[in-house]
Structures are given as C-alpha cells and as structure tokens.
Design a protein around this motif. Structure first.
Motif, PDB file in Angstrom:
ATOM      1  N   MET A 478      46.594  49.793  34.266  1.00  0.00           N
ATOM      2  CA  MET A 478      45.522  49.715  33.411  1.00  0.00           C
ATOM      3  C   MET A 478      45.957  48.655  32.293  1.00  0.00           C
ATOM      4  N   GLY A 479      45.121  47.556  32.057  1.00  0.00           N
ATOM      5  CA  GLY A 479      45.262  46.812  31.174  1.00  0.00           C
ATOM      6  C   GLY A 479      45.575  45.585  31.605  1.00  0.00           C
ATOM      7  N   SER A 480      46.265  44.474  30.965  1.00  0.00           N
ATOM      8  CA  SER A 480      46.482  43.046  31.435  1.00  0.00           C
ATOM      9  C   SER A 480      47.472  42.456  30.663  1.00  0.00           C
ATOM     10  N   ALA A 481      48.491  42.036  31.411  1.00  0.00           N
ATOM     11  CA  ALA A 481      49.664  41.107  30.261  1.00  0.00           C
ATOM     12  C   ALA A 481      49.128  39.789  29.816  1.00  0.00           C
ATOM     13  N   LYS A 482      47.811  39.374  30.603  1.00  0.00           N
ATOM     14  CA  LYS A 482      47.276  37.967  29.955  1.00  0.00           C
ATOM     15  C   LYS A 482      46.261  38.270  28.927  1.00  0.00           C
ATOM     16  N   GLY A 483      45.865  39.541  28.876  1.00  0.00           N
ATOM     17  CA  GLY A 483      44.711  39.855  28.236  1.00  0.00           C
ATOM     18  C   GLY A 483      44.830  39.677  26.418  1.00  0.00           C
ATOM     19  N   GLY A 484      44.063  40.233  25.804  1.00  0.00           N
ATOM     20  CA  GLY A 484      44.089  40.230  24.405  1.00  0.00           C
ATOM     21  C   GLY A 484      44.978  41.272  24.118  1.00  0.00           C
ATOM     22  N   LYS A 485      45.171  41.643  22.568  1.00  0.00           N
ATOM     23  CA  LYS A 485      46.306  42.310  22.059  1.00  0.00           C
ATOM     24  C   LYS A 485      45.741  43.826  22.677  1.00  0.00           C
ATOM     25  N   SER A 486      44.652  44.075  22.621  1.00  0.00           N
ATOM     26  CA  SER A 486      44.419  45.664  22.998  1.00  0.00           C
ATOM     27  C   SER A 486      44.517  45.979  24.394  1.00  0.00           C
ATOM     28  N   ARG A 589      42.314  43.555  40.466  1.00  0.00           N
ATOM     29  CA  ARG A 589      41.463  42.146  40.146  1.00  0.00           C
ATOM     30  C   ARG A 589      40.966  42.227  38.585  1.00  0.00           C
ATOM     31  N   GLU A 590      40.915  40.766  38.558  1.00  0.00           N
ATOM     32  CA  GLU A 590      40.606  40.507  37.064  1.00  0.00           C
ATOM     33  C   GLU A 590      39.029  40.856  36.878  1.00  0.00           C
ATOM     34  N   TYR A 591      38.281  40.850  37.816  1.00  0.00           N
ATOM     35  CA  TYR A 591      36.656  41.006  37.741  1.00  0.00           C
ATOM     36  C   TYR A 591      36.494  42.205  38.802  1.00  0.00           C
ATOM     37  N   PRO A 592      35.285  42.880  38.796  1.00  0.00           N
ATOM     38  CA  PRO A 592      35.029  43.742  39.803  1.00  0.00           C
ATOM     39  C   PRO A 592      34.892  43.282  41.222  1.00  0.00           C
ATOM     40  N   TRP A 593      34.502  41.974  41.449  1.00  0.00           N
ATOM     41  CA  TRP A 593      34.332  41.378  42.884  1.00  0.00           C
ATOM     42  C   TRP A 593      35.639  40.845  43.212  1.00  0.00           C
ATOM     43  N   GLY A 594      36.717  40.422  42.176  1.00  0.00           N
ATOM     44  CA  GLY A 594      37.938  39.571  42.670  1.00  0.00           C
ATOM     45  C   GLY A 594      38.476  38.746  41.280  1.00  0.00           C
ATOM     46  N   ASN A 595      39.098  37.949  41.505  1.00  0.00           N
ATOM     47  CA  ASN A 595      39.668  37.013  40.443  1.00  0.00           C
ATOM     48  C   ASN A 595      39.003  35.853  40.100  1.00  0.00           C
ATOM     49  N   GLU A 596      38.125  35.332  40.886  1.00  0.00           N
ATOM     50  CA  GLU A 596      37.187  34.123  40.442  1.00  0.00           C
ATOM     51  C   GLU A 596      36.229  34.412  39.189  1.00  0.00           C
ATOM     52  N   PRO A 597      35.997  33.655  38.433  1.00  0.00           N
ATOM     53  CA  PRO A 597      35.094  33.643  37.485  1.00  0.00           C
ATOM     54  C   PRO A 597      33.803  33.958  37.857  1.00  0.00           C
ATOM     55  N   PRO A 598      32.701  34.634  36.869  1.00  0.00           N
ATOM     56  CA  PRO A 598      31.725  34.900  37.412  1.00  0.00           C
ATOM     57  C   PRO A 598      30.605  33.814  37.789  1.00  0.00           C
ATOM     58  N   GLY A 599      30.142  33.703  38.989  1.00  0.00           N
ATOM     59  CA  GLY A 599      29.013  32.647  39.128  1.00  0.00           C
ATOM     60  C   GLY A 599      27.590  33.572  38.673  1.00  0.00           C
ATOM     61  N   CYS A 600      26.649  32.748  38.979  1.00  0.00           N
ATOM     62  CA  CYS A 600      25.420  33.372  38.561  1.00  0.00           C
ATOM     63  C   CYS A 600      24.972  34.446  39.504  1.00  0.00           C
ATOM     64  N   ALA A 601      25.445  34.601  40.673  1.00  0.00           N
ATOM     65  CA  ALA A 601      25.103  35.903  41.538  1.00  0.00           C
ATOM     66  C   ALA A 601      25.986  37.186  41.213  1.00  0.00           C
ATOM     67  N   HIS A 602      27.080  36.889  40.214  1.00  0.00           N
ATOM     68  CA  HIS A 602      28.058  37.898  40.202  1.00  0.00           C
ATOM     69  C   HIS A 602      27.919  38.748  38.777  1.00  0.00           C
ATOM     70  N   ALA A 603      27.145  37.989  37.777  1.00  0.00           N
ATOM     71  CA  ALA A 603      27.059  38.840  36.516  1.00  0.00           C
ATOM     72  C   ALA A 603      25.933  38.245  35.616  1.00  0.00           C
TER      73      ALA A 603
END
Length: 712
Positions: A478-486, A589-603
């Motif tokens: 849970m959490g991410s070393a690359k994310g924000g402080k929280s 994974r970074e996003y529910p679908w994987g690690n790539e940023p969200p395209g139009c059909a993702h979110a």
C-alpha cells in the motif's frame, strides 16, 4: 426522591442560550437536565459531565477538544440516520457551584428507554415478545448502527438503556443514545494521575452486555463487532424478557461472556426460534471477534433472511442476507410501552449504578424534531444467580460449516485465568454495578494468528451479484515511494477477509431510491466551507440536479450520506486499504489498468487543452463508460468520474506505522479520505495510491462513492 443538582445549574443559563429547568437524571459521571433553547423556544436535554479528578488547564483544553470532536461525529452520524439521537451543541462552562462543566446539548425525546419498557412489561407479567416482533422492534437500532459501522465507528455500550422508544411524527421508533460517551469517559480517565502512573488504558462498558474483548484485551480490539455481540444479547432479552447474561458479580459475567462451552441463546432463554435463527445468534455471540458478523447490518440481514427462510413455503427462495430488511419499518410499534414521557436518563454513561454511555454528532438544528435526550434511574440490579443456572445459557456448538472451529474449552479456560483474577479484584469494588472499568496492561495471551503465509479467498457460497466484483483476501504493498507525502512510505498490508465491491460507482437513480425510502437525505452541494454563492453557482453541477444523468454517479454527497446508502442496501463503505487493493491488485500497478497514463478510454478525468476525448472529456459520464479502465478484479471507474468516499478517517501518519493487518483509521476528526480522482481533477490524481483529505461533512460536485460487503 428527586435527583440532586450538584452543579447548581437549575434556574441558570449555560452557554448563553440554554436555560436549565430541572434535573432529570444523575449518575456517577454526569447529570442530565431538562433545558430550554432560548433562541428556538424548544426543549433540549443538557448532559453535564463530572470529572474523576481535577484536570490541569492543558488537560481541560485537550478534553474539551476531544468532546467537541465526538460531538461533531455524532452530528454527522445523526444526519445520515434518524435512528441516532441528535447532538445539537457542546461546550464547557463554570457552574454556579464553581465547577468546570463540560456539556453536550441533545435532542429531547418523549418516550421511554427500552429497559424501562421491558421492566414495565415484566411487572405486568408479559415481558416476552414474539421473536418476529423483537427483531422488527430492534431493526431501527440495527440500521442506525450500520450507518456508524460503515464508517468504522462503534458504539461500545449497546444495551436497552441506550435504546430509546419514542414517537417521531406520530410513528413509534427506536433511537440509539449516547454514541461516544464511553470513549469520552475512557479518555477522561486516562488523564487522571492514577492512570498516568500505571500507563494503562481504561475501558468503560456495561458488564451485562459486555463482549469478551471489553473484559480483556487478549481477545482483541473493540469495534463494530463488539456492538454485534451486544445487539444479539439485547435481542435475546427483548424476546425473552430476561437478560441473556446473568451473574452475581463481574467475574461470573466475565466467564459467561467468554466461555466457549456455554453460549447465550434464544432457546436457552425460553424463546421459540428456528434453528437458522439460532445459528445466526450463535455466530453473533462467538467468543472470538473475528468469527462474528462484522457489522450490525450483516447481523440483521442474516437474521431477517433466516426468519424469512423459516417462514417460506417449501420450494420458495429465501431472501439473501443483506437484502432489504423486512422488519425495519420505522413505524414498528412497541406494544405495551406506557405513554408516559421520559427523559432518557442513561444512568450508564452517568455512573457506576447505571451504564456506560456514548455520544456522537447529529444533524443541524434546522428541521430537528422537539429536542432532548438522555438519563434516568439506574438499571435494576440483576438477580443473583449461580453461574451454573444462568438463564439463557446453553451448551452449543457453532453451526456446521459456518465458523472456524473453536479452541477446546479446557485450553480456553486456562487462558482466561489471569483475567479472571483481575476481574475478581475488581468485583469487590464494583459489586453488581452496571458499568465496569477495566485497566489493561500488556496482553497476557495472543489470539490465534489470522494470517500466515499467502492468503486466498475462502470458498464462496455463491458468486457475487452482477453489480459487484469479488476481491479475494491477500497481501499487497500500500502506498508509493514515488507518490506524495501522504502516500509514503509504502508498506505491506494484509487483508484477511475476501469482500465484494460494487462494479461501478453508485448512480443517481440508485441513490434516489434510498431518498424515496426515507433512508437517505437528498444530495446537494454543502459543507462547512460552502457559501451561499457556492451553492448557487456550482450546485447545478451536482448530478442529481440533471434528470438526464440518472445513470451518472451520484455526486454532492458527504461521507455520512454515502455510508447511509450503503447501509440501506445491506453493504458498507470499503476501507481505504480495501479500496486500494481492489484498484491496484497485488502487482503494484500505478493505475487500475496498469502503469500507462490514462487515455480517453481509461478514465473520465480533466484533460489539458487540446487533448480532446469527446464526451469522455466533459463532466461526469454514465458509470462504466471508460471500459478500458477496468481493474484486475473487473471494477470500473476506480480512476476518474467522481471521487469515492472510503470508511476511514484521515490520518496523515497512518502509513508510518509499518506492516498492518486489516487496517482502518477510525472516522473521527473533521477529515475523511477520498480516492480515485474525478472528472474535474488532473489525471495524476487518478493513480491508485493518491489520497485526498476532505471535510467529511462536505458534499461537492465530484464526491461520490461505491459500496462493499464482507464475505463470510
């Protein structure tokens, strides 16, 4: 004899706006006054708390902050459920006798606490009720508790004295009193010098309705499952007319609550009950908290399904646990209740002769019914009875296949001996008083490990319904070393129980059904920081304001409103850990679908100028529209569309505690947690680890939710 007025408040005004006219109840921890709101010209109840010793100025300030937080919590909960007494104000003042007096202002109720009703029926020779009537009578309390449980909030002192029978709008219903008082008293006691010297933690509860974990911490922490245990005991009492746990002292009651060989039961109390219902009660009264139903909603759904199944013709399908509650009509009558007006004088929260209480925060004054709440006379002392003849105790085994096997009784009793010795020492001081305070030091025993090695989902009795996805038990980061402080530091979390999660966010149409049933309040832009201009200018963006958006996610709801809807459909809000696990899975994974940023059909998220996504780039969309954004479990819209409330409160330091099992931050304080990003926030907030602290009382144009339910 009329109750005394130790503070000298009668005839005086407290807080500049509440005139105190009479004492209606007094106990060891407080005094309840009938008061009058000078501004609104309405009756109120004012509960003034006594102190266990003089507090230093810094301790007074800390205690007052804690009382204010609990009052706010009660206010939020009662906004979401009419079954929770309303807290109208809180403060502190110096009394005419010169004592510093913290106080709560509560709604005034006409009626009687349930213990008075039971006693009156017993005096007439007819205390017992038909089982179906008992279940229907207690259903409003179970619904109210489920609203709190969905936010991870437990009452911890459920008993007949804290359930109040009253008339609201000409209909007889049941209200839960004193949310938070047990916690307030525990915090107060921890401030005293005696507790400071020993470093112990104090717990207050009513011993005749105490769960094993309240008697001794070796059974684990208290929580919603503690209320489940007490509610089952109250059901036995309401149906039989007699307490389920009887004993002449604290030690006997401790053993009665914790001995796996002798469990309270409906049949043991002389109630005619189908075996399916007995099985539900046995599970609710399991010694080990992990073996019980996790929330009041789960318990009551199972009870009503068992009753319906027992009454159904051969071949007819019984309703599933968690379906709408048959006995939950708010107007359920309580035959035999005298029409005398009472001020619910909860002697529990007020003193050892009564019962420990709790309070939390209700909706605002606007639209409140005639207001006032709380305390009367002490509960009658339980009849002295040998342990071997306790009414309502039967030797029984758990229903086959429904519970993990219990430890052999002899081994369990050996493990209880140290705590029994402690109880014996306390018994001399407490006698048969209804409230017990137990000071816990280091645990002298550990519960069986709940998670060893890899975890897998337990065998499912049935697949999830089409509108839900199944999430197995497991372990993840849970959490991410690359994310924000929280979001830092990342840490290992183990979830020991599988759960089902709504496939999509709750829609406007679904939420409206709850509003139409009178179980939810309408959505709309609101909150502590929402000005009239905000409501006027941005309120039209709430999805419920547009008839064409029936299948869009509901927005402009606060955390309590979200929890109330989930309780309405027999579910709960997911914990923050459950939400993140369902969103990102065990592979990080970074996003529910994987690690790539969200395209139009993702979110459905806010896009930079020039990045056109057609309809998906303009406000909320129908749930499930972004089909490419499904998580590993098949859940949709866990990134974007609307932010989603979870059950936890906000704790910026929660992740620094290291590896955790089934974590949940109690829903206290003013902030809650939103997850998943939304249509009006950038794509970076749609990461599965992103956390947003938000006012729990606020509903904004992008705040929505989805529900979860625990599997057996």
């Amino acid at each position: 004899m009329a109750p005394s007025d130790p503070f000298g408040w009668v005839g005086a005004t407290i807080g500049g706006k509440y005139r105190l006219d009479a004492v209606v109840g007094e106990g060891g921890f407080g005094v309840v006054y009938r008061g009058h709101h000078l501004g609104f010209d309405e009756p109120v109840a004012v509960k003034c708390l006594k102190l266990l010793g003089s507090l230093a100025p810094a301790e007074r300030e800390a205690f007052q902050r804690m009382l204010l937080n609990e009052g706010r919590l009660l206010h939020r909960l009662s906004r979401a459920s009419a079954g929770i007494v309303q807290a109208l104000d809180t403060g502190a003042a110096v009394s005419p006798s010169g004592e510093w007096t913290p106080y709560l202002v509560l709604e005034w109720l006409e009626g009687a606490p349930l213990d008075h009703d039971i006693a009156a029926r017993r005096a007439r020779g007819g205390a017992a009720r038909p089982l179906a009537e008992a279940i229907a009578l207690l259903a409003p309390a179970a619904r109210a508790l489920e609203v709190a449980h969905a936010q991870g909030v437990a009452h911890r002192d459920i008993k007949p004295a804290n359930l109040f029978l009253t008339d609201i709008g000409g209909r007889r219903t049941l209200k839960v009193l004193d949310f938070g008082i047990a916690k307030v008293l525990g915090e107060l006691s921890s401030m005293t010098q005696a507790m400071a010297e020993t470093g112990g933690a104090l717990r207050a509860f009513t011993v005749h309705y105490g769960a094993p974990e309240q008697f001794h911490q070796r059974f684990g922490a208290t929580g919603p499952w503690t209320d489940v245990f007490a509610l089952a005991l109250v059901l036995i009492e309401v149906a039989s007319g007699n307490r389920a746990l009887l004993g002449s002292d604290v030690t006997q009651l401790y053993i009665a609550a914790t001995d796996p060989a002798f469990r309270p039961s409906l049949r043991g109390a002389g109630v005619s009950a189908p075996e399916a219902v007995e099985a539900v009660v046995r599970r609710a009264l399991a010694v080990e908290p992990r073996e019980r139903y996790r929330t009041a909603g789960e318990l009551w759904g199972a009870l009503e399904a068992a009753m319906a199944g027992a009454a159904a013709p051969v071949g007819a399908a019984a309703p599933a646990a968690g379906s709408s509650w048959a006995g939950a009509a708010p107007g359920a009558a309580a035959p035999g209740l005298a029409d005398t007006a009472y001020a619910s004088a909860d002697a529990a929260a007020l003193g050892p002769a009564g019962a420990a209480s709790a309070t939390e925060a209700p909706r605002g004054l606007a639209g409140a019914p005639p207001v006032l709440v709380s305390t009367l006379a002490p509960e009658p002392a339980p009849p002295a009875a040998p342990l071997t003849t306790m009414r309502g105790i039967t030797a029984s085994a758990p229903p086959s296949g429904s519970l993990p096997p219990a430890a052999p009784a002899p081994a369990r009793r050996r493990g209880l001996l140290p705590a029994v010795v402690s109880a014996v020492a306390l018994a001399a001081a407490l006698g048969a008083g209804a409230v017990a305070f137990f000071q816990h030091r280091a645990p002298d025993g550990a519960l069986p490990a709940r998670a060893r090695g890899g975890l897998t989902a337990p065998p499912a009795k049935a697949p999830p319904p089409p509108e839900m996805v199944r999430v197995p038990a497991g372990r993840f980061t849970m959490g991410s070393a690359k994310g924000g402080k929280s979001e830092r530091p990342p840490h290992e979390v183990t979830l020991t129980r599988a759960f089902d999660l709504d496939r999509t966010e709750v829609t406007v149409a679904a939420y409206q059904r709850c509003v139409d049933a009178g179980r939810c309040t309408p959505s709309g832009l609101h909150g502590p920081r929402a000005s009239d201009a905000d409501v006027e200018q941005r309120g039209a963006l709430c999805t419920a304001a547009d008839p064409a958006k029936a299948q869009h996610p509901i927005s402009c709801v606060d955390q309590a409103q979200a929890a109330a809807y989930c309780a309405f459909v027999g579910k709960r809000l997911p914990t923050e850990a459950e939400w993140e696990y369902a969103a990102r899975g065990a592979d990080g994974r970074e996003y529910p679908w994987g690690n790539e940023p969200p395209g139009c059909a993702h979110a459905v998220v806010s896009r930079p100028a020039g990045q056109g996504c057609g309809a998906l780039g303009k406000g909320t969309q129908e749930v499930g529209s972004a089909t490419a954004g499904a998580s590993a479990t098949g859940a949709l819209d866990m990134a974007g569309n609307v932010w989603e409330w979870v059950a936890d409160g906000w704790d910026p330091g929660a992740y620094a505690k290291g590896a955790q099992t089934d974590p949940q931050v109690p829903a206290t304080g003013s902030k809650g947690v939103l997850r998943g990003g939304s249509w009006d926030f950038s794509a970076s907030t749609a990461k599965s680890t992103f956390r947003l602290a938000f006012d729990r009382e606020a509903g904004d144009v992008s705040t929505g939710f989805r529900c979860a339910r625990t599997l057996d």
